[in-house]
Design a protein around this motif. Structure first.
Motif, mmCIF file in Angstrom:
data_model
loop_
_atom_site.group_PDB
_atom_site.id
_atom_site.type_symbol
_atom_site.label_atom_id
_atom_site.label_comp_id
_atom_site.label_asym_id
_atom_site.label_seq_id
_atom_site.Cartn_x
_atom_site.Cartn_y
_atom_site.Cartn_z
ATOM 1 N N ASN A 128 0.798 -1.227 0.000
ATOM 2 C CA ASN A 128 0.000 0.000 0.000
ATOM 3 C C ASN A 128 0.828 1.273 0.000
ATOM 4 N N GLY A 129 1.939 1.255 -0.757
ATOM 5 C CA GLY A 129 2.718 2.477 -0.932
ATOM 6 C C GLY A 129 3.502 2.908 0.287
ATOM 7 N N GLY A 130 3.862 1.975 1.166
ATOM 8 C CA GLY A 130 4.629 2.326 2.366
ATOM 9 C C GLY A 130 6.097 2.559 2.060
ATOM 10 N N ILE A 131 6.918 2.574 3.099
ATOM 11 C CA ILE A 131 8.344 2.855 2.973
ATOM 12 C C ILE A 131 9.090 1.576 2.591
ATOM 13 N N PRO A 132 9.870 1.600 1.510
ATOM 14 C CA PRO A 132 10.606 0.382 1.128
ATOM 15 C C PRO A 132 11.689 0.035 2.139
ATOM 16 N N GLY A 133 12.042 -1.238 2.208
ATOM 17 C CA GLY A 133 13.104 -1.678 3.111
ATOM 18 C C GLY A 133 14.478 -1.322 2.572
#
Length: 385
Positions: A252-257
Motif C-alpha cells: 500500500n505504498g509504504g516505505i521500502p526496506g
C-alpha cells in the motif's frame, strides 16, 4: 561536505545505553521539530540529522559497523543513499512509534501539527541481503557494481495503492482517516486520552472497497530491478553496507526496506592481505641472493621494480610504502611487505655439483647465524605492531 559524528549530533558518548540514546533523540526531535520551528530550514535540517543519527545508533548491527568503520561502515561515504542518509519525513515519523510510545507527541504539543501529520501507520518493506564478491584490486580502488535483484516492487497497475481504481479508495469510517482511534478515560488525576491503531484500516487511514486485479490489493508484485552499488575503497571481507530504500517495496505504498550488501573478498593469486597491508612471497635462488639483483614484483597497482642487495638472507622483509590497501573513509594506505625466500635446487648437473663442492669449504659459504636472529613470524609481528 563530511558528515558530523552521530554521537556528537545526539550529544551522547559511545558508551551510552540504548535508553540514553533514545532519550537524547527524543530531546533533539522536540527541540528541532519543524512544527515548532515553522519556516526554519536549519531546524528542519537538524531534525533530519538527528533522525539519521538515531536510525543508526538505535540499531545494534548498524551501530557496531559505525563504531568500527565510521560513516563508510553504514555507507555514508558513498553519498548514494546508504545507511540513514536520504531519510524523508515519512521515514522519520515512522520512528515515533518506538521513540514516543506509539503516538506522535507533536499533535498535542503543537496543536495537531502544522503539516497535518496524523499518526497514520506507514508500513515498511522488509530488508534484502545480497553478497558481492570483490577482487583485491577492486577493494583497493573502489568499485561500481550493477546487480540484478529479485524483489517486491510497487505494482504499476494501481500505483502501489492496492485499489482497482481511485474510486475504490475511501477514508476509513472508523478513524476518520487518522489511522488511530482515541479513547478518553476518567482517572483520579482527571481525564486521560489514549490512542491505538485503528482495527479497521490497520493504521493506514484508508479503506479499499475493490482490490487491484493484478496485485490483489497488496500494492506490490514480485519483479527484478538492476541496482547500481558504489562500493568505497578499503572494504574488508565480512563488512556490510546498507542502501536505504532499495529493499522490498512495502504494501500500500509504504516505505521500502533497505538493501544489505555483504562483502566477500576473492583470494588473490600472489598477494595476501594482512589488514591494510599486503604480503608477497618472493622466491630467489641463493645465487641471486648472494650476488644481488634487480627484479620486478607484482603489486595491486601493477609491477614495481625492487633491488635485492648482495648477501640478502632468507626471511628478510622488504617494504614498499603505501602500496597496500586504503583505509575506508581515509587517505591513509597500508604497505606491501615482501618476504624473501631462498630457493634451493633439487637436481644438479655434474658441473654444477663440482662447482659447489669446490665452494663448500670456503669461509664465505659457512652459515654464520646471528645470536639475535628472529623468526619470520616474530619479524612480522614487530612490523605490524
Amino acid at each position: 561536505m563530511s558528515k558530523r559524528d552521530y554521537y556528537d549530533i545526539l550529544g551522547v558518548t559511545k558508551s551510552a545505553s540504548a535508553e540514553e540514546i533514545k532519550k537524547a533523540y527524543r530531546k533533539m526531535a522536540i527541540k528541532h521539530h519543524p512544527d515548532k520551528n515553522p519556516g526554519d530550514a536549519q531546524a528542519e535540517e537538524n531534525f533530519k540529522e538527528a533522525a539519521e543519527a538515531y536510525e543508526i545508533l538505535s540499531n545494534p548491527t548498524k551501530k557496531s559497523r559505525y563504531d568500527q568503520y565510521g560513516h563508510a561502515g553504514v555507507g555514508g561515504a558513498s553519498g548514494g543513499g546508504y545507511g540513514g542518509a536520504g531519510m524523508n519525513m515519512d521515514d522519520i515519523f515512522s520512528q515515533f512509534g518506538d521513540v514516543f510510545g506509539g503516538h506522535n507527541p507533536f499533535e498535542s504539543f503543537f496543536g495537531g501539527g502544522g503539516q497535518q501529520r496524523s499518526g497514520r501507520r506507514v508500513a515498511k518493506g522488509s530488508n534484502l541481503r545480497i553478497k558481492v564478491r570483490l577482487s583485491l584490486e577492486e577493494i583497493a580502488h573502489g568499485a561500481e557494481k550493477k546487480i540484478k535483484v529479485n524483489k517486491l516492487t510497487p505494482c504499476k497497475t494501481c500505483d502501489a495503492t492496492g485499489a482497482k481504481d481511485k474510486s475504490s479508495v475511501s477514508t476509513c469510517s472508523t478513524c476518520g482517516g487518522s489511522g488511530q482511534v482515541r479513547r478518553v478515560t476518567n482517572t483520579i488525576l482527571g481525564q486521560m486520552q489514549t490512542a491505538s491503531t485503528c482495527p479497521t484500516c490497520n493504521g493506514s487511514g484508508q479503506q479499499i472497497t475493490a482490490k487491484c486485479n493484478v496485485c490483489h490489493g497488496d500494492g506490490v508484485m514480485r519483479g527484478e530491478e538492476t541496482i547500481t552499488i558504489n562500493i568505497p575503497a578499503g572494504v574488508s571481507d565480512g563488512m556490510q553496507l546498507s542502501m536505504s530504500g532499495k529493499g522490498n517495496a512495502a504494501p500500500n505504498g509504504g516505505i521500502p526496506g533497505d538493501l544489505i550488501i555483504l562483502i566477500e573478498e576473492n583470494p588473490h593469486d600472489t598477494l595476501k592481505r594482512e589488514g591494510n597491508n599486503v604480503v608477497y612471497d618472493l622466491h630467489l635462488s641463493f645465487v641471486d641472493a648472494a650476488l644481488g639483483m634487480s627484479i620486478e614484483v607484482p603489486t595491486i597497482d601493477g609491477k614495481a621494480k625492487i633491488k635485492i642487495e648482495p648477501g640478502t638472507q632468507s626471511g628478510k622483509l622488504l617494504r614498499l610504502k603505501a602500496k597496500g590497501l586504503p583505509e575506508v573513509n581515509s587517505y591513509h594506505r597500508g604497505d606491501q611487505i615482501i618476504h624473501i625466500n631462498i630457493w634451493t635446487p633439487k637436481a644438479l648437473s655434474s658441473e654444477e655439483r663440482n662447482t659447489l663442492e669446490n665452494l663448500r669449504d670456503s669461509p664465505n659459504f659457512k652459515p654464520q647465524p646471528g645470536k639475535n636472529d628472529k623468526s619470520f613470524f616474530e619479524k612480522m609481528k614487530e612490523y605490524f605492531e
